[in-house]
Design an enzyme around this catalytic site. Structure first.
Site, PDB file in Angstrom:
ATOM      1  N   LYS A  35     -38.127 -30.215   1.525  1.00  0.00           N
ATOM      2  CA  LYS A  35     -37.048 -29.315   1.944  1.00  0.00           C
ATOM      3  C   LYS A  35     -36.712 -28.353   0.805  1.00  0.00           C
ATOM      4  CE  LYS A  35     -33.750 -32.885   0.600  1.00  0.00           C
ATOM      5  NZ  LYS A  35     -33.289 -34.223   1.009  1.00  0.00           N
ATOM      6  N   TYR A 273     -21.115  -9.277 -21.409  1.00  0.00           N
ATOM      7  CA  TYR A 273     -19.831  -9.174 -20.709  1.00  0.00           C
ATOM      8  C   TYR A 273     -18.794 -10.110 -21.321  1.00  0.00           C
ATOM      9  CZ  TYR A 273     -22.422  -6.915 -16.893  1.00  0.00           C
ATOM     10  OH  TYR A 273     -23.192  -6.082 -16.141  1.00  0.00           O
TER      11      TYR A 273
END
Ligand SMILES: *Cc1c(COP(=O)(O)O)cnc(C)c1O
Length: 385
Positions: A35, A273
């Protein structure tokens, strides 16, 4: 080819499956969880290598994931572990994907579509023995198995349950898993009492494979161990003690990038940032083209170090969407275009467990978080298909 890529070592994957095999009896089947695009490793290639290594069933989450495997030419049985929408039932049947069922309504809906297509389709009965996710109550198992086996469009291929704490040796968790195993056994007994064959019974994921041999039943469902990690990193020591030798799992994914620029910073200058990092002295900084959009979660800074030519260097300043910066100090031999290992199997480099610990999560989330835009480069010395 992009500087940032994920090497997927299928030789390591096959060795991990061989390790699983050493824990189970010969007649126990393996259903490999592929999955989430094979936990981020690429579902189709992973599935093919897993089948080569002895897996007989594959498990996906969504119907779409199952279809992708079929389109890659895979013919092995495919289970969908998550619940589909009603509208997806026809494509489940068209692509011979095996659904889990656990309530009257859904059994009837799948049966109706199967009958209208003149098909008799296999289903697994999912029993919730204590995970609290999908599944029927254990005491309903007999009744539902009967409903399945008396439906014209369905037959009972097997019974499945899932454990909540099977990766832990803490006494209360061992006890809880024993409680779940007992519930599962009761449910199976109830089905048999009705004269119905429960089919392939399956309970254990990676944790159960290592710690609960009494819960291997007919089929185990390894996921994370196939990709080279323990469901809980603490299991490594636990198993070494239990077995008297360590169990060697090899990470399958290695995420690498390259230094695309080196810049000089003077003391007091800031990076990225928020200006969270300021140079305490003059230093060189490498710019790497990998960021949180690639799966390098922002929470890893500060704290993450990367490996360049066998040495660790810290990521400094906030990780951006597509880039991050690494402090090289004032004396170093790093050159532009050098390879950088973020995590993987290379000797001395970080693992997905290290990143997970730094980000407050588990290896699973780090691995399947490596974004699709990171090209997967497969390493396979048994290219025999
Ligand atoms: C994901 C999953 C597995 C595999 O779990 P791991 O911990 O990765 O081994 C097995 N069974 C079910 C139902 C799952 O959802």
């Amino acid at each position: 080819m992009r500087a940032t890529k994920a090497y997927i070592n299928l030789d390591n994957l096959r060795e991990n499956i061989a390790c699983v095999k050493s824990f189970i009896k010969e007649d126990v089947k393996m259903c490999i969880a592929v999955k989430a695009d094979g936990y981020g490793h690429g579902a189709a290639r992973t599935a093919i290598a897993a089948i080569q290594a002895g897996a007989s069933v594959l498990a996906v989450a969504s119907v779409q994931e199952g279809i992708e495997l079929r389109e890659a030419g895979i013919v092995a049985p495919i289970l969908t572990l998550s619940l589909p929408l009603k509208e997806e039932i026809p494509s489940i049947i068209v692509h011979s994907i095996t659904p889990l069922v656990f309530d009257e309504e859904f059994i009837e809906q799948v049966n109706e579509v199967a009958e209208s297509m003149h098909r008799r389709v296999p289903v697994y009965l999912k029993i919730d023995t204590g995970m609290g996710r999908v599944g029927c109550r254990p005491e309903k198992a007999g009744e539902l198995a009967e409903k399945i086996s008396t439906s014209n469009g369905l037959y009972l291929e097997g019974c499945i349950t899932h454990f909540a704490v099977s990766d832990s040796v803490a006494p209360e968790n061992m006890e809880y898993t024993a409680f779940q195993v007992a519930n599962f056994n009761k449910a199976i007994a109830q089905i048999k009492e009705k004269g119905i064959d429960p089919g392939i019974c399956s309970a254990s994921s990676s944790g159960g494979i290592f710690l609960h041999p009494e819960a291997h039943f007919d089929m185990v469902r390894p996921g994370i161990v196939v990709y080279g990690y323990y469901p809980d990193p603490a299991l490594k020591e636990v198993l070494a003690l239990k077995r008297g030798e360590s169990v060697v799992l090899k990470p399958v994914m290695e995420v690498v990038t390259h230094v695309v620029a080196i810049k000089h910073f003077y003391k007091g200058e800031s990076i990225s940032y928020g200006r969270t990092w300021v140079a305490e002295e003059d230093c060189d900084v490498a710019v790497l083209p990998i960021g949180y959009a690639d799966g390098l979660v922002r929470k890893l800074s500060p704290g993450l170090t990367v490996t360049i030519d066998g040495k660790q260097y810290p990521v400094v300043g906030r990780i951006c969407m597509d880039q991050c910066m690494v402090c090289l100090g004032s004396k170093h031999n790093v050159k532009r275009w050098d390879k950088v290992t973020v995590f993987g199997y290379e000797e001395g480099c970080k693992t997905a467990d290290d990143l997970a610990a730094a980000a407050g999560t588990i290896s699973y989330e780090i691995l399947c978080g490596i974004n699709k835009r990171v090209p997967r480069v497969f390493i396979d010395n048994e290219k025999n298909y």
